[in-house]
Enzyme design. Sequence first.
Site, PDB file in Angstrom:
ATOM      1  N   GLU A  47       0.846  -1.164  -0.106  1.00  0.00           N
ATOM      2  CA  GLU A  47       0.045   0.165   0.028  1.00  0.00           C
ATOM      3  C   GLU A  47       0.872   1.267  -0.204  1.00  0.00           C
ATOM      4  O   GLU A  47       0.620   2.256   0.654  1.00  0.00           O
ATOM      5  CB  GLU A  47      -1.227   0.023   1.260  1.00  0.00           C
ATOM      6  CG  GLU A  47      -1.951  -1.042   0.694  1.00  0.00           C
ATOM      7  CD  GLU A  47      -3.466  -0.673   1.530  1.00  0.00           C
ATOM      8  OE1 GLU A  47      -3.416   0.037   2.309  1.00  0.00           O
ATOM      9  OE2 GLU A  47      -4.199  -1.568   1.694  1.00  0.00           O
TER      10      GLU A  47
HETATM   11  C1  LIG Z   1       3.258  -9.496   0.431  1.00  0.00           C
HETATM   12  C2  LIG Z   1       2.851  -8.675  -0.629  1.00  0.00           C
HETATM   13  C3  LIG Z   1       1.549  -8.311  -0.787  1.00  0.00           C
HETATM   14  C4  LIG Z   1       1.041  -7.284  -1.799  1.00  0.00           C
HETATM   15  N1  LIG Z   1      -0.144  -7.511  -2.067  1.00  0.00           N
HETATM   16  C5  LIG Z   1      -0.541  -6.751  -3.284  1.00  0.00           C
HETATM   17  C6  LIG Z   1      -1.905  -6.787  -3.777  1.00  0.00           C
HETATM   18  O1  LIG Z   1      -2.780  -7.570  -3.418  1.00  0.00           O
HETATM   19  N2  LIG Z   1      -2.293  -6.196  -4.869  1.00  0.00           N
HETATM   20  C7  LIG Z   1      -1.060  -5.651  -5.753  1.00  0.00           C
HETATM   21  O2  LIG Z   1      -1.399  -5.140  -6.648  1.00  0.00           O
HETATM   22  N3  LIG Z   1      -0.084  -5.465  -5.235  1.00  0.00           N
HETATM   23  C8  LIG Z   1       0.409  -5.990  -4.118  1.00  0.00           C
HETATM   24  N4  LIG Z   1       1.797  -5.878  -3.476  1.00  0.00           N
HETATM   25  C9  LIG Z   1       2.659  -5.075  -4.314  1.00  0.00           C
HETATM   26  C10 LIG Z   1       3.179  -3.890  -3.500  1.00  0.00           C
HETATM   27  O3  LIG Z   1       2.124  -2.945  -3.611  1.00  0.00           O
HETATM   28  C11 LIG Z   1       4.327  -3.540  -3.990  1.00  0.00           C
HETATM   29  O4  LIG Z   1       5.264  -4.450  -3.639  1.00  0.00           O
HETATM   30  C12 LIG Z   1       4.753  -1.997  -3.815  1.00  0.00           C
HETATM   31  O5  LIG Z   1       4.089  -1.240  -4.386  1.00  0.00           O
HETATM   32  C13 LIG Z   1       6.263  -1.978  -4.045  1.00  0.00           C
HETATM   33  O6  LIG Z   1       6.580  -2.206  -5.358  1.00  0.00           O
HETATM   34  P1  LIG Z   1       7.981  -3.034  -5.440  1.00  0.00           P
HETATM   35  O7  LIG Z   1       8.058  -4.166  -4.554  1.00  0.00           O
HETATM   36  O8  LIG Z   1       8.125  -3.714  -7.000  1.00  0.00           O
HETATM   37  O9  LIG Z   1       9.149  -2.339  -5.133  1.00  0.00           O
HETATM   38  P2  LIG Z   1       9.938  -0.982  -6.203  1.00  0.00           P
HETATM   39  O10 LIG Z   1       8.917  -0.145  -6.803  1.00  0.00           O
HETATM   40  O11 LIG Z   1      10.862  -1.906  -6.892  1.00  0.00           O
HETATM   41  O12 LIG Z   1      10.508  -0.179  -5.155  1.00  0.00           O
HETATM   42  C14 LIG Z   1      11.746  -0.496  -4.438  1.00  0.00           C
HETATM   43  C15 LIG Z   1      12.150   0.543  -3.659  1.00  0.00           C
HETATM   44  O13 LIG Z   1      12.205   1.758  -4.059  1.00  0.00           O
HETATM   45  C16 LIG Z   1      11.262   2.920  -3.473  1.00  0.00           C
HETATM   46  N5  LIG Z   1      10.824   3.934  -4.295  1.00  0.00           N
HETATM   47  C17 LIG Z   1      10.059   3.652  -5.495  1.00  0.00           C
HETATM   48  N6  LIG Z   1       9.792   4.969  -6.100  1.00  0.00           N
HETATM   49  C18 LIG Z   1      10.493   5.769  -5.354  1.00  0.00           C
HETATM   50  C19 LIG Z   1      10.473   7.285  -5.387  1.00  0.00           C
HETATM   51  N7  LIG Z   1       9.924   7.908  -6.621  1.00  0.00           N
HETATM   52  N8  LIG Z   1      10.989   7.970  -4.325  1.00  0.00           N
HETATM   53  C20 LIG Z   1      11.468   7.172  -3.242  1.00  0.00           C
HETATM   54  N9  LIG Z   1      11.569   6.193  -3.111  1.00  0.00           N
HETATM   55  C21 LIG Z   1      10.967   5.078  -4.222  1.00  0.00           C
HETATM   56  C22 LIG Z   1      10.319   2.010  -2.677  1.00  0.00           C
HETATM   57  O14 LIG Z   1       9.887   2.922  -1.589  1.00  0.00           O
HETATM   58  C23 LIG Z   1      11.146   0.936  -2.224  1.00  0.00           C
HETATM   59  O15 LIG Z   1      11.756   1.025  -1.082  1.00  0.00           O
HETATM   60  C24 LIG Z   1       2.026  -6.449  -2.314  1.00  0.00           C
HETATM   61  C25 LIG Z   1       3.366  -6.991  -2.104  1.00  0.00           C
HETATM   62  C26 LIG Z   1       3.786  -7.749  -1.107  1.00  0.00           C
HETATM   63  C27 LIG Z   1       5.173  -7.946  -0.975  1.00  0.00           C
END
Ligand SMILES: Cc1cc2nc3c(=O)[nH]c(=O)nc-3n(C[C@H](O)[C@H](O)[C@H](O)COP(=O)(O)OP(=O)(O)OC[C@H]3O[C@@H](n4cnc5c(N)ncnc54)[C@H](O)[C@@H]3O)c2cc1C
Length: 814
Positions: free
Chosen positions: A500
């Site tokens: 989220e």
């Molecule tokens: C257990 C689990 C349950 C989930 N459930 C769902 C679900 O039900 N439905 C769904 O659609 N998604 C779900 N997600 C996805 C979740 O919303 C994403 O993991 C989240 O949006 C982060 O994306 P990412 O993991 O690809 O990290 P990335 O986007 O690769 O981010 C990596 C890091 O970079 C940072 N970052 C990225 N952009 C910026 C910026 N502009 N400025 C500063 N920092 C930045 C982030 O904060 C993070 O620390 C789930 C994820 C997990 C792990």
Amino acid sequence: MLALALGALAVFVVFAYFQMPLVWWTIAAALLAWYASVIGDFSFILNIFLATALVVVAAVLNLPFIRRKLLTDHILAVYRRILPDMSQTEKEAIDAGTVWWDGDLFSGKPDWDKLLAVPAPRLSAEEQAFLDGPVEELCAMCNDWEITHERQDLPPQVWQFIKDKGFLGMIIPRKFGGLGFSALAHSAVVMKLSTRSSTAAITVMVPNSLGPGELLLHYGTDEQKNHYLPRLAKGLEVPCFALTNPEAGSDAAAIPDRAVVCKGIWQGKEVLGMRVTWDKRYITLGPVATLLGLAFRLYDPEHLIGEKEDLGITCALVPTSTPGVNIGRRHLPLNAAFQNGPNWGKDVFMPLDWIIGGRDYAGKGWMMLMGCLAAGRAISLPTSSVGGAKALTRFTGAYARVRAQFKTPIGRLEGVEEALGRIAAHTYMMDATRVMTAGAVDLGEKPAVLSAIAKYHMTERARACVNDAMDIHGGKGICLGPNNWLGRGYQIAPVAITVEGANILTRTLIIFGQGAIRCHPYVLREMRAAKELEAAEASREFDDAFTSHVGHVISNGVRTLVYGLTRSSFAPVPRNSSAETRHYYRHVSRLSAAFAFLADVSMLAMGGALKRKEKISGRLGDVLSMMYLASATLKRYEDMGRVKADLPLVRWSVRDALYHAQQALDGIFSNFPVKSLATLLRWTIFPLGMSFRPPLDSRNRECAQIALEPGAARDRLTAGMYIPKGETDATGILEAAFAAAIAGEPIDRKLRDARKQGINDPHAVLTAEELVQWQRKEALRKQVIKVDDFPQDFGRAEIEQKLAAEKPVTAKAA
Ligand SMILES: Cc1cc2nc3c(=O)[nH]c(=O)nc-3n(C[C@H](O)[C@H](O)[C@H](O)COP(=O)(O)OP(=O)(O)OC[C@H]3O[C@@H](n4cnc5c(N)ncnc54)[C@H](O)[C@@H]3O)c2cc1C
């Protein structure tokens, strides 16, 4: 002349402090000029020059049509040039949600009376009965070790209970067969479940957060609502919502999943539909979902539904039984057992009616998601984090009393006490924030910025608390098994940080970034005037917003300086504040003025570049957040009837928040790109130096004491959590051992005294009754400090046998 200069300065300070209208400034300037002329014995020419200058300046400033022509229209032209263009998705994110107490904090003048007049949120009798009945029962049914290690899933009867009792439809109104609960009740349910089983809590949380249910409620067609909502409410459908793609996580608006509008055969007839290709991962409940909420970008190259080719992000509801939908495998998120996995499809044909809201909502998916995000984000993760913190307070306090080293309960050792006190105080502040934020949702708010603050800070505090709790438990927290009530919570903490809105992004991009535009009294108006309005309308709106903005900056700057010089003495407090907390209100009011001033100076100095200066905007967000958490804590103290026994928790946590806000400000000054402005800001905001101090050790001891002592304060702090009845599992035994340890302290003393006299046999010292009591206490203590051990395969073979025997039931439930 000195008197004149001092008089002018006094007028400036008073007028700026009270943000007097321009006309008053003009009159004051005229009087001062007249006085200067008299005492300075000015020549006729000089008097004429002065009067003319005064009239011209007064006319320019006071007469809007002249002011616009000569001043603000030119500023508007420059502003239009430098204001970066906003993408549609950015615009929709900014437009989503409402502004509530965050607007007050951003204004520099929080209206405390307004906040305290908001009635304390309360559960209805029916909601309370649900918590005392089905929720209590569900908690009792959950054995976390069985769920996380043996089955890696909820047992079938628990799944069924969740569906049958309506847990998946708490936000669905009664007319559709849902429970129709308030946000506070929804939050109370998730919180209680989180104190027992994070798997159960997440399973219940997700369908009640952003997903098919919420989207249908707000945007669904009548047909969609009438079909799906009753089925979701009764658990006949298990929903999930799939947004995240391997290529687009945080930058979710960039999802490459696409659909093309086309004709196709559906149930034997040709219909207008779309061919959808997607690849999603991390989808909670995905592997067991029957209804897939799916986000993709919709294209209409043949213009079958309109002029636009790229319609934008669109949300549809897809039964997972649809041919071509691939679902069912699982991720393993840090050993957590809630269902989570990928799903994908290639050129899957589906009718346009599956778009949530129907064809009219094609391309409006991002607006829909942003519009619904705030309510779920205000509840799900903040609440589960509070549940975790309550359990940590209660169980770590109990353990610290039962476990002794160096002949002393470890909770009495100062190092342990320090960590325990932190957990307790954080818990109070977190619960206060939970209640205030859920309360805002119940008032009809969609608190976009406040929900981001709650999400970020509650999950971070839960992580800090679980780290402290792990340190206090030592090896007991590390060796997993049915006797370890902590390890799984420690493992799962980063999940809440990531979902989220991952926390780094939430802190550095959303809280201040969105707040600066949404909550600021004038910025959004200026932006709209520049980008959305035309000609005279734009000129009028910009002029009004901009001139008010200038007054706002000057007033906040002066008030900040005055509050700094007087150590917050004149900063506003609520009418009926109590002596114990009045100074905290003053300090937050002072911070609010300082923050408002600093936010404006930062935007002026850095303009659009501030968005990329995430280290600065993250710290600005911290100041705003600390004010919100402190406000929630102070309101909670009032709403609970100013219970004196809770004061240490209030004092520690508010002082900690003020200190952290000050550190954030210090970090901004040290790293501000314009050094001269940084010096000016430091002098204005902290003219007498940095005056907020970290919480006192003595206060920390009082907080730890609350976690270490049975009684009303401990019960209040952990109210709403599940407390196992009897000694049937590790936490039930811990509760009993805690009570026995305290009741047995006089006996321990007696034994110690006897040992000093060389008598080591308890039988020789204690009465028969005391002996029984002491033996029971020792037996419980030994059970509490016990850790689990396993055969080489960690008992896997035995578990497989047990599960194989009941496979048919599991398959049916799944
Ligand atoms: C257990 C689990 C349950 C989930 N459930 C769902 C679900 O039900 N439905 C769904 O659609 N998604 C779900 N997600 C996805 C979740 O919303 C994403 O993991 C989240 O949006 C982060 O994306 P990412 O993991 O690809 O990290 P990335 O986007 O690769 O981010 C990596 C890091 O970079 C940072 N970052 C990225 N952009 C910026 C910026 N502009 N400025 C500063 N920092 C930045 C982030 O904060 C993070 O620390 C789930 C994820 C997990 C792990």
